[in-house]
Write a protein that holds these residues in place. Sequence first.
Motif, PDB file in Angstrom:
ATOM      1  N   VAL A 208       0.854  -1.192   0.000  1.00  0.00           N
ATOM      2  CA  VAL A 208       0.000   0.000   0.000  1.00  0.00           C
ATOM      3  C   VAL A 208       0.890   1.241   0.000  1.00  0.00           C
ATOM      4  CG1 VAL A 208      -1.704   1.326   1.301  1.00  0.00           C
ATOM      5  CG2 VAL A 208      -1.882  -1.171   1.179  1.00  0.00           C
ATOM      6  N   ARG A 209       0.576   2.179  -0.857  1.00  0.00           N
ATOM      7  CA  ARG A 209       1.247   3.485  -0.860  1.00  0.00           C
ATOM      8  C   ARG A 209       0.274   4.527  -0.300  1.00  0.00           C
ATOM      9  NH1 ARG A 209       5.834   4.415  -4.147  1.00  0.00           N
ATOM     10  NH2 ARG A 209       7.019   2.468  -4.232  1.00  0.00           N
ATOM     11  N   TYR A 210       0.731   5.305   0.662  1.00  0.00           N
ATOM     12  CA  TYR A 210      -0.097   6.369   1.223  1.00  0.00           C
ATOM     13  C   TYR A 210       0.654   7.689   1.134  1.00  0.00           C
ATOM     14  CZ  TYR A 210       2.870   5.654   5.335  1.00  0.00           C
ATOM     15  OH  TYR A 210       3.955   5.533   6.173  1.00  0.00           O
ATOM     16  N   ARG A 211      -0.103   8.790   1.049  1.00  0.00           N
ATOM     17  CA  ARG A 211       0.497  10.121   0.935  1.00  0.00           C
ATOM     18  C   ARG A 211       1.021  10.570   2.285  1.00  0.00           C
ATOM     19  NH1 ARG A 211      -1.021  13.077  -3.739  1.00  0.00           N
ATOM     20  NH2 ARG A 211       0.202  14.777  -2.876  1.00  0.00           N
ATOM     21  N   ALA A 212       2.251  11.054   2.288  1.00  0.00           N
ATOM     22  CA  ALA A 212       2.847  11.546   3.536  1.00  0.00           C
ATOM     23  C   ALA A 212       4.011  12.456   3.198  1.00  0.00           C
ATOM     24  CB  ALA A 212       3.328  10.388   4.413  1.00  0.00           C
ATOM     25  N   SER A 213       4.232  13.433   4.056  1.00  0.00           N
ATOM     26  CA  SER A 213       5.379  14.323   3.960  1.00  0.00           C
ATOM     27  C   SER A 213       5.733  14.767   5.370  1.00  0.00           C
ATOM     28  CB  SER A 213       5.055  15.540   3.081  1.00  0.00           C
ATOM     29  OG  SER A 213       4.068  16.358   3.701  1.00  0.00           O
ATOM     30  N   GLN A 214       6.710  15.644   5.498  1.00  0.00           N
ATOM     31  CA  GLN A 214       7.059  16.153   6.812  1.00  0.00           C
ATOM     32  C   GLN A 214       5.937  16.986   7.412  1.00  0.00           C
ATOM     33  OE1 GLN A 214      10.721  18.275   6.212  1.00  0.00           O
ATOM     34  NE2 GLN A 214      11.970  16.422   6.249  1.00  0.00           N
TER      35      GLN A 214
ATOM     36  N   ASP B  45       2.413  16.550   6.609  1.00  0.00           N
ATOM     37  CA  ASP B  45       1.144  15.855   6.812  1.00  0.00           C
ATOM     38  C   ASP B  45       1.306  14.378   6.501  1.00  0.00           C
ATOM     39  OD1 ASP B  45      -1.511  15.566   7.422  1.00  0.00           O
ATOM     40  OD2 ASP B  45      -2.237  16.134   5.437  1.00  0.00           O
ATOM     41  N   ASP B  46       0.878  13.528   7.416  1.00  0.00           N
ATOM     42  CA  ASP B  46       0.869  12.082   7.220  1.00  0.00           C
ATOM     43  C   ASP B  46      -0.576  11.646   7.043  1.00  0.00           C
ATOM     44  OD1 ASP B  46       0.952   9.338   7.335  1.00  0.00           O
ATOM     45  OD2 ASP B  46       2.461   9.252   8.915  1.00  0.00           O
ATOM     46  N   ARG B  47      -0.922  11.184   5.826  1.00  0.00           N
ATOM     47  CA  ARG B  47      -2.303  10.869   5.493  1.00  0.00           C
ATOM     48  C   ARG B  47      -2.559   9.366   5.449  1.00  0.00           C
ATOM     49  NH1 ARG B  47      -4.663  15.445   3.243  1.00  0.00           N
ATOM     50  NH2 ARG B  47      -5.992  14.318   1.758  1.00  0.00           N
ATOM     51  N   ARG B  48      -1.724   8.619   6.178  1.00  0.00           N
ATOM     52  CA  ARG B  48      -1.937   7.169   6.250  1.00  0.00           C
ATOM     53  C   ARG B  48      -3.263   6.869   6.923  1.00  0.00           C
ATOM     54  NH1 ARG B  48      -0.934   3.373  10.252  1.00  0.00           N
ATOM     55  NH2 ARG B  48      -0.611   1.228   9.476  1.00  0.00           N
ATOM     56  N   MET B  49      -3.516   7.475   8.074  1.00  0.00           N
ATOM     57  CA  MET B  49      -4.790   7.346   8.785  1.00  0.00           C
ATOM     58  C   MET B  49      -4.884   8.509   9.749  1.00  0.00           C
ATOM     59  SD  MET B  49      -7.642   5.951   9.500  1.00  0.00           S
ATOM     60  CE  MET B  49      -8.859   5.630  10.788  1.00  0.00           C
ATOM     61  N   LYS B  50      -5.611   9.548   9.347  1.00  0.00           N
ATOM     62  CA  LYS B  50      -5.743  10.748  10.166  1.00  0.00           C
ATOM     63  C   LYS B  50      -7.092  10.743  10.876  1.00  0.00           C
ATOM     64  CE  LYS B  50      -4.627  14.765   8.787  1.00  0.00           C
ATOM     65  NZ  LYS B  50      -4.548  16.045   8.037  1.00  0.00           N
ATOM     66  N   SER B  51      -7.103  11.239  12.101  1.00  0.00           N
ATOM     67  CA  SER B  51      -8.362  11.478  12.816  1.00  0.00           C
ATOM     68  C   SER B  51      -8.166  12.696  13.697  1.00  0.00           C
ATOM     69  CB  SER B  51      -8.760  10.256  13.649  1.00  0.00           C
ATOM     70  OG  SER B  51      -7.801   9.996  14.648  1.00  0.00           O
ATOM     71  N   TRP B  52      -9.185  13.536  13.764  1.00  0.00           N
ATOM     72  CA  TRP B  52      -9.115  14.726  14.599  1.00  0.00           C
ATOM     73  C   TRP B  52     -10.520  15.116  15.049  1.00  0.00           C
ATOM     74  CZ3 TRP B  52      -8.687  14.601   9.398  1.00  0.00           C
ATOM     75  CH2 TRP B  52      -9.494  15.442   8.644  1.00  0.00           C
ATOM     76  N   VAL B  53     -10.575  15.860  16.155  1.00  0.00           N
ATOM     77  CA  VAL B  53     -11.841  16.248  16.779  1.00  0.00           C
ATOM     78  C   VAL B  53     -11.985  17.764  16.709  1.00  0.00           C
ATOM     79  CG1 VAL B  53     -13.207  16.237  18.897  1.00  0.00           C
ATOM     80  CG2 VAL B  53     -11.757  14.269  18.339  1.00  0.00           C
ATOM     81  N   THR B  54     -13.167  18.215  16.340  1.00  0.00           N
ATOM     82  CA  THR B  54     -13.491  19.639  16.376  1.00  0.00           C
ATOM     83  C   THR B  54     -14.800  19.817  17.141  1.00  0.00           C
ATOM     84  OG1 THR B  54     -14.686  19.532  14.269  1.00  0.00           O
ATOM     85  CG2 THR B  54     -12.329  20.076  14.182  1.00  0.00           C
ATOM     86  N   GLY B  55     -15.093  21.040  17.554  1.00  0.00           N
ATOM     87  CA  GLY B  55     -16.301  21.350  18.298  1.00  0.00           C
ATOM     88  C   GLY B  55     -15.973  21.750  19.722  1.00  0.00           C
ATOM     89  N   SER B  56     -16.976  21.684  20.597  1.00  0.00           N
ATOM     90  CA  SER B  56     -16.792  22.119  21.990  1.00  0.00           C
ATOM     91  C   SER B  56     -16.844  20.951  22.974  1.00  0.00           C
ATOM     92  CB  SER B  56     -17.882  23.137  22.357  1.00  0.00           C
ATOM     93  OG  SER B  56     -19.170  22.541  22.254  1.00  0.00           O
ATOM     94  N   VAL B  57     -17.077  19.720  22.471  1.00  0.00           N
ATOM     95  CA  VAL B  57     -17.149  18.547  23.345  1.00  0.00           C
ATOM     96  C   VAL B  57     -15.822  17.795  23.250  1.00  0.00           C
ATOM     97  CG1 VAL B  57     -18.347  16.387  23.833  1.00  0.00           C
ATOM     98  CG2 VAL B  57     -19.628  18.373  22.988  1.00  0.00           C
ATOM     99  N   GLY B  58     -15.232  17.561  24.376  1.00  0.00           N
ATOM    100  CA  GLY B  58     -13.954  16.871  24.384  1.00  0.00           C
ATOM    101  C   GLY B  58     -12.810  17.828  24.157  1.00  0.00           C
ATOM    102  N   ALA B  59     -12.737  18.434  22.993  1.00  0.00           N
ATOM    103  CA  ALA B  59     -11.709  19.430  22.677  1.00  0.00           C
ATOM    104  C   ALA B  59     -12.416  20.693  22.212  1.00  0.00           C
ATOM    105  CB  ALA B  59     -10.771  18.904  21.597  1.00  0.00           C
ATOM    106  N   ALA B  60     -12.249  21.777  22.958  1.00  0.00           N
ATOM    107  CA  ALA B  60     -12.928  23.034  22.643  1.00  0.00           C
ATOM    108  C   ALA B  60     -12.172  23.755  21.540  1.00  0.00           C
ATOM    109  CB  ALA B  60     -13.031  23.904  23.886  1.00  0.00           C
ATOM    110  N   THR B  61     -12.585  23.525  20.300  1.00  0.00           N
ATOM    111  CA  THR B  61     -11.915  24.160  19.164  1.00  0.00           C
ATOM    112  C   THR B  61     -12.813  25.146  18.432  1.00  0.00           C
ATOM    113  OG1 THR B  61     -12.598  22.362  17.689  1.00  0.00           O
ATOM    114  CG2 THR B  61     -10.473  22.123  18.810  1.00  0.00           C
ATOM    115  N   SER B  62     -14.110  25.150  18.759  1.00  0.00           N
ATOM    116  CA  SER B  62     -15.031  26.081  18.110  1.00  0.00           C
ATOM    117  C   SER B  62     -16.227  26.286  19.032  1.00  0.00           C
ATOM    118  CB  SER B  62     -15.486  25.551  16.753  1.00  0.00           C
ATOM    119  OG  SER B  62     -16.346  24.439  16.915  1.00  0.00           O
ATOM    120  N   ALA B  63     -17.143  27.182  18.618  1.00  0.00           N
ATOM    121  CA  ALA B  63     -18.335  27.475  19.409  1.00  0.00           C
ATOM    122  C   ALA B  63     -19.456  26.474  19.161  1.00  0.00           C
ATOM    123  CB  ALA B  63     -18.836  28.880  19.084  1.00  0.00           C
TER     124      ALA B  63
END
Length: 489
Positions: free
Chosen positions: A437-443, A445-463
């Motif tokens: 398997v070839r996946y996109r990655a560089s210094q 951004d690593d796009r092998r398997m990305k996950s992130w949380v936005t919003g105000s629950v858990g991690a307050a990143t927005s309203a």
Amino acid sequence: MAINPGANLNSVPASQKQTFATNYLDLSSASNAGWGQQYLPDLMEKEAEVFGPRTISGFLSQVSAEEAMTADQVVWSEQGRLHLSYKGNMSGNDVFTVTHDIDEASGFTAANHGVRVNDTVLVANANGIFKCLVTTITAAAITVKSYDGTQVDQLTTAKGTTLLVYGSEYGKGTGYYSNSAASTTLERHTSNEPDFKTFTNKPIIMKDFYEVSGSDASRIGWVEVSTEAGQSGYLWYLKAESDTRSRFTDYIEMSMLESVKGDDSVNANSVDAHIRNNADVVGTQGLFDAIEDRGNVTTGVTGVNAATDLAEFDAILAEFDKQGAIEEYMMFVNRGTSLAMDDMLAAMNSYGAGGTSYGVFNNSEDMALNLGFSGFRRGSYDFYKSDFRYLNDKSTRGGINAANAANAIRGVMIPAGTSSVYDQTVGQSMKRPFLHVRYRASQTDDRRMKSWVTGSVGAATSALDAMHLHFLTERCLITQGANNFMLLK
């Protein structure tokens, strides 16, 4: 024999796009009025896991590797065959006309064959097998003369004659002649350059998303839930988030198996004609499509009977001999094919008639007879058989196979080890797994398997009064040496 489901079979549909009230036990609802409000029922808190392990990921982790890439496309070259062998017809007595290479590959130019004057050749067709010397060459027409004086008769059957170069013979003090052995004029002799084929594949971007409001994230449920990822608790969104993650992981694997490239002609029915940027061909080539396109497909070993299955299996070995003769293979098959192979191998026990033999199966008389073969050797090949859940599960390929049995995929044979290819990015020959398997990655951004949380629950990143969980990957599957693979359909 028919197998019918019970009227109350637990068949819960897949997750849907919204949260329903039925996801929670509400004892204050009108449907639960009466005894449900007066007496607390004897509630079984643990959610029953009736479908067993529901994920199918793990196949590629067993047979492939992963490497990073930085480009929008992967290009690799695969070596051609070493020996010179061609198909054609005897257009006249002693005249062989080249029409195809031995694999009947598209794009082959007959006049570019590598046969030369004074080559010794084997010529075979329905008239016999003749050992000859090449005397004259004119473009694709090769004149041969047999050593025993037998005339190689005309045979116009298309691709009915095969010619193989097995050596050469020159007289004393002679040089090279381009067209005729009878020529007295020395000419520059053409050399044979190695041929290769170049293949490409492109990565695709996959995304998934889960949302839970801040209010629902704080709700306590009545049922304790658990997940394949090990999460547990009385908060339903924990299970929903984990199911989303597990489903996305399976999507990654299924895409590497099932994907196909779009139609670059961009016709009215093509995906390319309906996407936002139809200048680029969409899609990527998955494993199944790569094998059907560049590998081998068999309809054998279907469980007709042990003798027939064994003969068909030996035909598969004969095809592997014609290709690369890789010594070890991993077989991932559905339940029906797995049992057919077990029956085929069990029938080879010569002591089975009239009684049960224990020694052949490494079992003692006090043990249950084990007829589930996981590894075996046939000829010079070692095979390791494994059940492929993806081909059995009703909610994955198992359901698709049931809907169209004529085109069902029953399994795949994958060579173990590595192949040598020319990597055009690196600029040299390198050892690579047959599958990786070839996946996109560089210094950055690593796009092998990305996950992130936005919003105000858990991690307050927005309203936003919610939790947004995002998943992303960008990857493609490289199937090298597909001629060594076998797809069972």
